[in-house]
Motif scaffolding. Structure first.
Motif, PDB file in Angstrom:
ATOM      1  N   GLY A  67      45.674  28.626  48.668  1.00 16.67           N
ATOM      2  CA  GLY A  67      46.811  29.709  49.212  1.00 16.67           C
ATOM      3  C   GLY A  67      46.755  31.109  48.669  1.00 16.67           C
ATOM      4  N   GLN A  68      46.088  31.474  47.676  1.00 14.67           N
ATOM      5  CA  GLN A  68      45.872  32.900  47.476  1.00 14.67           C
ATOM      6  C   GLN A  68      44.949  33.459  48.032  1.00 14.67           C
ATOM      7  OE1 GLN A  68      45.314  32.282  43.221  1.00 14.67           O
ATOM      8  NE2 GLN A  68      47.036  33.453  42.781  1.00 14.67           N
ATOM      9  N   ARG A  69      43.750  32.672  48.301  1.00 12.01           N
ATOM     10  CA  ARG A  69      42.856  33.070  49.174  1.00 12.01           C
ATOM     11  C   ARG A  69      43.098  33.120  50.780  1.00 12.01           C
ATOM     12  NH1 ARG A  69      39.792  36.446  50.421  1.00 12.01           N
ATOM     13  NH2 ARG A  69      37.606  36.314  50.880  1.00 12.01           N
ATOM     14  N   ALA A  70      43.861  32.280  51.259  1.00 16.89           N
ATOM     15  CA  ALA A  70      44.354  32.467  52.451  1.00 16.89           C
ATOM     16  C   ALA A  70      45.109  33.629  52.601  1.00 16.89           C
ATOM     17  CB  ALA A  70      45.267  31.165  52.865  1.00 16.89           C
ATOM     18  N   ALA A  71      45.931  34.065  51.671  1.00 16.08           N
ATOM     19  CA  ALA A  71      46.600  35.412  51.652  1.00 16.08           C
ATOM     20  C   ALA A  71      45.706  36.544  51.687  1.00 16.08           C
ATOM     21  CB  ALA A  71      47.777  35.279  50.776  1.00 16.08           C
ATOM     22  N   ARG A  72      44.399  36.289  51.886  1.00 20.25           N
ATOM     23  CA  ARG A  72      43.365  37.303  51.629  1.00 20.25           C
ATOM     24  C   ARG A  72      43.304  38.013  50.205  1.00 20.25           C
ATOM     25  NH1 ARG A  72      41.074  37.773  56.584  1.00 20.25           N
ATOM     26  NH2 ARG A  72      39.472  38.773  55.734  1.00 20.25           N
ATOM     27  N   MET A  73      43.920  37.245  49.169  1.00 12.93           N
ATOM     28  CA  MET A  73      43.426  37.921  47.778  1.00 12.93           C
ATOM     29  C   MET A  73      42.017  37.799  47.457  1.00 12.93           C
ATOM     30  SD  MET A  73      44.862  36.413  43.806  1.00 12.93           S
ATOM     31  CE  MET A  73      46.663  37.378  44.206  1.00 12.93           C
ATOM     32  N   PRO A  74      41.346  38.797  46.961  1.00  8.55           N
ATOM     33  CA  PRO A  74      40.067  38.747  46.638  1.00  8.55           C
ATOM     34  C   PRO A  74      39.545  37.578  45.755  1.00  8.55           C
ATOM     35  CG  PRO A  74      40.654  41.038  46.437  1.00  8.55           C
ATOM     36  CD  PRO A  74      42.222  40.197  46.815  1.00  8.55           C
ATOM     37  N   MET A  75      38.392  37.155  46.215  1.00 11.02           N
ATOM     38  CA  MET A  75      38.055  35.922  45.264  1.00 11.02           C
ATOM     39  C   MET A  75      38.045  36.419  43.782  1.00 11.02           C
ATOM     40  SD  MET A  75      37.241  32.667  45.425  1.00 11.02           S
ATOM     41  CE  MET A  75      36.386  32.093  47.216  1.00 11.02           C
ATOM     42  N   SER A  76      37.538  37.579  43.690  1.00 14.21           N
ATOM     43  CA  SER A  76      37.343  37.956  42.218  1.00 14.21           C
ATOM     44  C   SER A  76      38.447  37.944  41.263  1.00 14.21           C
ATOM     45  CB  SER A  76      36.618  39.464  42.175  1.00 14.21           C
ATOM     46  OG  SER A  76      37.559  40.491  42.619  1.00 14.21           O
ATOM     47  N   HIS A  77      39.737  38.266  42.129  1.00 13.06           N
ATOM     48  CA  HIS A  77      40.953  38.335  41.352  1.00 13.06           C
ATOM     49  C   HIS A  77      41.497  36.970  41.242  1.00 13.06           C
ATOM     50  CE1 HIS A  77      42.534  42.537  42.920  1.00 13.06           C
ATOM     51  NE2 HIS A  77      41.278  42.539  42.487  1.00 13.06           N
ATOM     52  N   ILE A  78      41.148  36.037  42.189  1.00 13.75           N
ATOM     53  CA  ILE A  78      41.399  34.635  41.878  1.00 13.75           C
ATOM     54  C   ILE A  78      40.696  33.980  40.585  1.00 13.75           C
ATOM     55  CG2 ILE A  78      41.524  32.300  42.891  1.00 13.75           C
ATOM     56  CD1 ILE A  78      41.865  33.513  45.739  1.00 13.75           C
ATOM     57  N   LEU A  79      39.369  34.341  40.781  1.00 15.81           N
ATOM     58  CA  LEU A  79      38.645  33.640  39.544  1.00 15.81           C
ATOM     59  C   LEU A  79      38.376  34.555  38.548  1.00 15.81           C
ATOM     60  CD1 LEU A  79      35.504  32.803  41.795  1.00 15.81           C
ATOM     61  CD2 LEU A  79      37.443  31.558  41.243  1.00 15.81           C
ATOM     62  N   GLY A  80      39.027  35.795  38.387  1.00 13.39           N
ATOM     63  CA  GLY A  80      39.087  36.621  37.292  1.00 13.39           C
ATOM     64  C   GLY A  80      37.814  37.450  37.043  1.00 13.39           C
ATOM     65  N   GLY A  81      37.069  37.253  37.874  1.00 18.10           N
ATOM     66  CA  GLY A  81      35.730  38.062  37.554  1.00 18.10           C
ATOM     67  C   GLY A  81      34.741  38.187  38.580  1.00 18.10           C
ATOM     68  N   ARG A  82      33.792  39.304  38.427  1.00 17.48           N
ATOM     69  CA  ARG A  82      32.821  39.387  39.558  1.00 17.48           C
ATOM     70  C   ARG A  82      31.542  39.477  39.081  1.00 17.48           C
ATOM     71  NH1 ARG A  82      32.381  39.164  45.067  1.00 17.48           N
ATOM     72  NH2 ARG A  82      34.171  40.023  45.362  1.00 17.48           N
ATOM     73  N   ASP A  83      30.548  38.702  39.443  1.00 21.16           N
ATOM     74  CA  ASP A  83      29.008  39.165  39.023  1.00 21.16           C
ATOM     75  C   ASP A  83      28.706  40.316  39.629  1.00 21.16           C
ATOM     76  OD1 ASP A  83      29.011  36.683  37.590  1.00 21.16           O
ATOM     77  OD2 ASP A  83      28.101  35.502  39.428  1.00 21.16           O
ATOM     78  N   PHE A  84      28.032  41.292  38.779  1.00 18.89           N
ATOM     79  CA  PHE A  84      27.419  42.346  39.211  1.00 18.89           C
ATOM     80  C   PHE A  84      26.205  42.885  38.496  1.00 18.89           C
ATOM     81  CE2 PHE A  84      27.189  47.203  38.739  1.00 18.89           C
ATOM     82  CZ  PHE A  84      27.335  47.653  40.172  1.00 18.89           C
ATOM     83  N   PHE A  85      25.288  43.395  38.978  1.00 21.30           N
ATOM     84  CA  PHE A  85      24.050  43.595  38.381  1.00 21.30           C
ATOM     85  C   PHE A  85      23.566  42.400  37.405  1.00 21.30           C
ATOM     86  CE2 PHE A  85      20.889  46.545  36.451  1.00 21.30           C
ATOM     87  CZ  PHE A  85      20.238  47.042  37.387  1.00 21.30           C
ATOM     88  N   ALA A  86      23.401  42.471  36.216  1.00 21.97           N
ATOM     89  CA  ALA A  86      23.012  41.481  35.428  1.00 21.97           C
ATOM     90  C   ALA A  86      24.029  40.592  34.577  1.00 21.97           C
ATOM     91  CB  ALA A  86      21.927  42.110  34.409  1.00 21.97           C
ATOM     92  N   HIS A  87      25.442  41.031  34.677  1.00 23.07           N
ATOM     93  CA  HIS A  87      26.678  40.465  34.040  1.00 23.07           C
ATOM     94  C   HIS A  87      27.813  40.339  35.022  1.00 23.07           C
ATOM     95  CE1 HIS A  87      24.389  42.036  30.391  1.00 23.07           C
ATOM     96  NE2 HIS A  87      24.298  42.919  31.053  1.00 23.07           N
ATOM     97  N   ARG A  88      28.503  39.567  34.326  1.00 24.34           N
ATOM     98  CA  ARG A  88      30.102  39.123  34.864  1.00 24.34           C
ATOM     99  C   ARG A  88      31.221  40.047  34.282  1.00 24.34           C
ATOM    100  NH1 ARG A  88      31.568  35.652  38.247  1.00 24.34           N
ATOM    101  NH2 ARG A  88      33.712  34.748  38.294  1.00 24.34           N
TER     102      ARG A  88
END
Length: 282
Positions: A67-88
């Protein structure tokens, strides 16, 4: 029984699970998401990756996240993090979601010699923390107007192991930097979206801090502020590197030139779009 691979493991699905996943994919597709099936699987994996969870509670959590993603909340907000370069990196609504194209700025900065870096408008700290993690012995400073952003940056610095080499200060651009501080690299990914462009952006951006996206003007005011004071905080010949919007290369390069920077260049990201302007301090 069917299943799918995610997070390095196979998730087996009963027939009822498959039906639930199919329904989630349809819901996400109807919400306008191109990779609806893949995103539904990602959300399923995020809930069921922890063994031993109560199944009923896990299914409720999955439905909630869909439901959160269907409301277009960013996946990173739902999962609590984002992979970037060499780290999360931890990501919340207080910070800009680190994007793959920003890795271009990190890669270019690591091609230059430096030991002390300043990141203006640090947000989650993704840029400066990635730089410090890749260069042992270097130290840095990150500034941001948002206290909430600085708290996330501090959390990320601790998690990735560079907190003892990173000072975080609250304030606008150089206002948070001691007057006598000198660096041999300054980086920034400032708000560069013009006010006219904001209404045409993807719905996900409505969940991100507006002041990290736009200057409420022509998209260039942050570059003017940075260029006006950067040379005073750079050692001679040290680089200033900023991320830009794909159509801003000429305008930002002109600001670098006017401020006396030498060897000014506009460099592309991996998709071939103008992404970084760099110049060396006089």
């Amino acid at each position: 029984m069917s299943g799918f691979f995610a997070r390095g493991r196979l998730f087996d699905l009963e027939e009822s699970d498959q039906e639930r996943l199919n329904a989630a994919a349809v819901r996400l597709r109807d919400a306008g998401l191109d990779n609806a099936r893949g995103e539904a699987q990602m959300l399923w994996a995020s809930v069921f990756a922890t063994d031993g969870r109560d199944r009923g509670a896990a299914l409720q959590e999955f439905d909630h996240r869909v439901g959160q993603r269907a409301a277009r909340m960013p996946m990173s907000h739902i999962l609590g993090g984002r992979d970037f370069f060499a780290h999360r990196f931890a990501v919340t609504a207080d910070v800009l979601d680190p994007r793959p194209e920003t890795e271009t700025l990190v890669s270019l900065a690591l091609e230059r010699p430096w030991t002390r870096v300043l990141d203006l408008g640090t947000g989650s700290g993704a840029i400066v923390i990635s730089l410090l993690a890749a260069r042992a012995g270097a130290s840095g400073m990150g500034t941001d107007l948002s206290q909430g952003a600085l708290e996330i940056a501090a959390q990320n610095a601790r998690q990735i192991g560079v907190a003892d080499r990173l000072a975080l200060r609250q304030g606008a651009w150089f206002d948070a930097v001691p007057g006598d501080a000198v660096f041999d690299l300054i980086v920034s990914n400032p708000p560069y979206i013009s006010s006219d462009e904001m209404s045409r952006l993807a719905p996900e951006l409505s969940f991100e801090p507006r002041m990290a996206l736009t200057d409420e003007g022509d998209g260039l005011s942050a570059y003017r502020a940075i260029c006006a004071r950067a040379a005073a905080h750079l050692s001679a010949g040290a680089p200033l590197m900023v991320e830009i919007g794909h159509s801003q290369g000429a305008a930002v390069a002109a600001l670098f030139d006017a401020a006396g920077f030498r060897a000014v260049r506009v460099l592309p990201d991996l998709d071939g779009r103008d992404r970084v302007v760099t110049g060396d301090a006089p």
